[in-house]
Design a protein around this motif. Sequence first.
Motif, short mmCIF file in Angstrom:
data_model
loop_
_atom_site.label_atom_id
_atom_site.label_comp_id
_atom_site.label_asym_id
_atom_site.label_seq_id
_atom_site.Cartn_x
_atom_site.Cartn_y
_atom_site.Cartn_z
N ALA A 268 -4.35 31.52 28.40
CA ALA A 268 -4.10 30.43 27.45
C ALA A 268 -2.61 30.37 27.16
O ALA A 268 -1.91 31.39 27.21
CB ALA A 268 -4.88 30.65 26.16
N PHE A 269 -2.12 29.17 26.87
CA PHE A 269 -0.70 29.02 26.52
C PHE A 269 -0.53 27.80 25.62
O PHE A 269 -1.37 26.89 25.61
CB PHE A 269 0.18 28.91 27.77
N LYS A 270 0.56 27.80 24.87
CA LYS A 270 0.83 26.73 23.91
C LYS A 270 1.55 25.56 24.59
O LYS A 270 2.36 25.75 25.50
CB LYS A 270 1.69 27.26 22.76
N SER A 271 1.27 24.38 24.09
CA SER A 271 1.93 23.18 24.63
C SER A 271 3.44 23.21 24.38
O SER A 271 4.20 22.58 25.11
CB SER A 271 1.32 21.93 24.00
N SER A 272 3.86 23.98 23.37
CA SER A 272 5.28 24.06 23.04
C SER A 272 6.02 25.10 23.87
O SER A 272 7.25 25.20 23.81
CB SER A 272 5.46 24.39 21.55
N ASP A 273 5.30 25.91 24.65
CA ASP A 273 5.91 26.99 25.43
C ASP A 273 6.02 26.66 26.92
O ASP A 273 6.17 27.56 27.75
CB ASP A 273 5.10 28.29 25.27
N ILE A 274 5.95 25.40 27.25
CA ILE A 274 5.94 24.98 28.66
C ILE A 274 7.23 24.22 28.98
O ILE A 274 7.66 23.35 28.23
CB ILE A 274 4.74 24.06 28.95
N ASP A 275 7.85 24.59 30.09
CA ASP A 275 8.97 23.82 30.63
C ASP A 275 8.47 23.02 31.83
O ASP A 275 7.59 23.47 32.57
CB ASP A 275 10.11 24.76 31.07
N ILE A 276 9.04 21.85 32.02
CA ILE A 276 8.61 21.02 33.14
C ILE A 276 9.79 20.67 34.03
O ILE A 276 10.93 20.59 33.59
CB ILE A 276 7.91 19.73 32.65
N ASP A 277 9.48 20.48 35.31
CA ASP A 277 10.46 20.02 36.30
C ASP A 277 9.80 18.93 37.12
O ASP A 277 8.57 18.89 37.26
CB ASP A 277 10.88 21.17 37.23
N ARG A 278 10.63 18.09 37.69
CA ARG A 278 10.08 17.15 38.66
C ARG A 278 9.64 17.94 39.88
O ARG A 278 10.29 18.91 40.28
CB ARG A 278 11.12 16.10 39.05
N ALA A 279 8.54 17.56 40.48
CA ALA A 279 7.95 18.35 41.55
C ALA A 279 7.79 17.54 42.82
O ALA A 279 7.67 16.31 42.79
CB ALA A 279 6.59 18.88 41.11
N LEU A 280 7.78 18.28 43.92
CA LEU A 280 7.43 17.68 45.19
C LEU A 280 5.92 17.80 45.38
O LEU A 280 5.21 18.31 44.52
CB LEU A 280 8.18 18.40 46.31
N ASN A 281 5.44 17.37 46.50
CA ASN A 281 4.00 17.46 46.75
C ASN A 281 3.61 18.88 47.16
O ASN A 281 3.40 19.16 48.32
CB ASN A 281 3.59 16.46 47.84
N ASP A 282 3.55 19.78 46.17
CA ASP A 282 3.11 21.14 46.47
C ASP A 282 1.75 21.39 45.83
O ASP A 282 1.19 20.52 45.16
CB ASP A 282 4.15 22.16 45.99
N GLU A 283 1.23 22.61 46.02
CA GLU A 283 -0.13 22.91 45.57
C GLU A 283 -0.27 22.93 44.04
O GLU A 283 -1.37 22.83 43.51
CB GLU A 283 -0.58 24.26 46.13
N ASN A 284 0.86 23.05 43.34
CA ASN A 284 0.82 23.10 41.87
C ASN A 284 1.27 21.80 41.22
O ASN A 284 1.50 21.76 40.01
CB ASN A 284 1.70 24.24 41.35
N ALA A 285 1.43 20.76 42.00
CA ALA A 285 1.90 19.49 41.44
C ALA A 285 0.91 18.94 40.43
O ALA A 285 -0.31 18.98 40.63
CB ALA A 285 2.13 18.48 42.56
N LEU A 286 1.45 18.42 39.32
CA LEU A 286 0.65 17.77 38.28
C LEU A 286 1.20 16.37 38.08
O LEU A 286 2.38 16.09 38.32
CB LEU A 286 0.73 18.57 36.98
N TYR A 287 0.34 15.50 37.60
CA TYR A 287 0.74 14.13 37.39
C TYR A 287 0.65 13.78 35.90
O TYR A 287 -0.24 14.25 35.19
CB TYR A 287 -0.15 13.18 38.20
N ILE A 288 1.60 12.97 35.46
CA ILE A 288 1.59 12.55 34.05
C ILE A 288 0.51 11.48 33.87
O ILE A 288 0.62 10.37 34.39
CB ILE A 288 2.97 12.02 33.61
N LYS A 289 -0.49 11.85 33.15
CA LYS A 289 -1.64 10.97 32.92
C LYS A 289 -1.37 10.04 31.73
O LYS A 289 -1.79 8.88 31.72
CB LYS A 289 -2.86 11.84 32.66
N ARG A 290 -0.68 10.58 30.73
CA ARG A 290 -0.42 9.80 29.52
C ARG A 290 0.79 10.39 28.79
O ARG A 290 1.04 11.60 28.87
CB ARG A 290 -1.65 9.82 28.60
N ILE A 291 1.53 9.57 28.07
CA ILE A 291 2.64 10.03 27.23
C ILE A 291 2.37 9.56 25.81
O ILE A 291 2.24 8.36 25.55
CB ILE A 291 4.00 9.48 27.71
N ILE A 292 2.27 10.51 24.89
CA ILE A 292 2.02 10.20 23.48
C ILE A 292 3.31 10.40 22.72
O ILE A 292 3.81 11.53 22.59
CB ILE A 292 0.91 11.12 22.90
#
Length: 345
Positions: A268-292
Amino acid sequence: MSINVDIKKKIGDFDLNIKFKSDKKMIAILGASGSGKSMTLKCISGLLSPDEGFISIGDKILFDSRDSLNIPVGKRKIGYMFQSYALFPHMTALENIVFAMTGDSRENKRIAESLLKSFYIPELADRYPSQLSGGQKQRVAMARILATKPDLILLDEPFSALDGMLRWNMEEEIIGMIREYDIPTILVSHDRDEVYRICDEVVVLNSGKMEVFGEKTEVFLNPKTIANSILVGFDNYSRHERISGKPYASDFGIYLDENIDEKAKYIAFKSSDIDIDRALNDENALYIKRIIKEVKGSTLILNKKSSTDDYKDIKVDISNEKNMLKKGDQVSIRIQNEKIAQIKA
């Protein structure tokens, strides 16, 4: 003064099972709505009788099912602040305080007037509860509790009905007065920030079951169960597996750093403890589903894009200044190992 609670109570389909012993001054019972927090206070105060178990304050035993001992409410010397404050509507503020006291009436009035001054409300002595604000009612209710010189104070979400700055001010004022009088206190709350500011030790209650009890910093920084992690702000959690020997958060569909304990069933981890980077198409890529978007920042809702599997969303908090992203962008996340809770239960 040690507080010892080891009780079971069943009402309908709900089972309460809680056990803790502490000599700290400020104890919190933290749990979601319906977890049994208020029921626990009612059992300690004597308003409810446990089905079995033991309750004591210092050397004074209040309840012991083995010896059929159950001290009446009026003889327990416990001050109980209800969410409604429970002031008598037909009595003035001063009369509400004096009514709770025993002994010489003139001395009681003097003490009550002194307490009103201590809470900076001497001018409210002759007002009725209907003429008082929420904060004023709370001051009167606490003055009434302190007037009885209790062995223990129970606070049932005392600040939940107050808004904004008044809530902060009342918290500081009430808790400061309790500490000045040096009275052990149990606070019930579902507000983790409030608990962290006020208390020394924390009981985590989940659906009537005590899951964790310990020092505040340990409970908040090293959660031992999923319920514990959620209550203290670890708002992203997943099952942990091993795929080709690598740690894998299966609910998110992402691989983790190598230092995750193989015995951890969840991470488990907190939403405030995450850093993000722009990613290439790798196995850990995530997509922005929504911005609040909010006043102080934004929350990104990320998801592993897949046509065959459903994954849980990941929440990431960022400042507005850093938000140059848009819906559909591909990103990767970084979480320091020490910020990841590894849950074995």
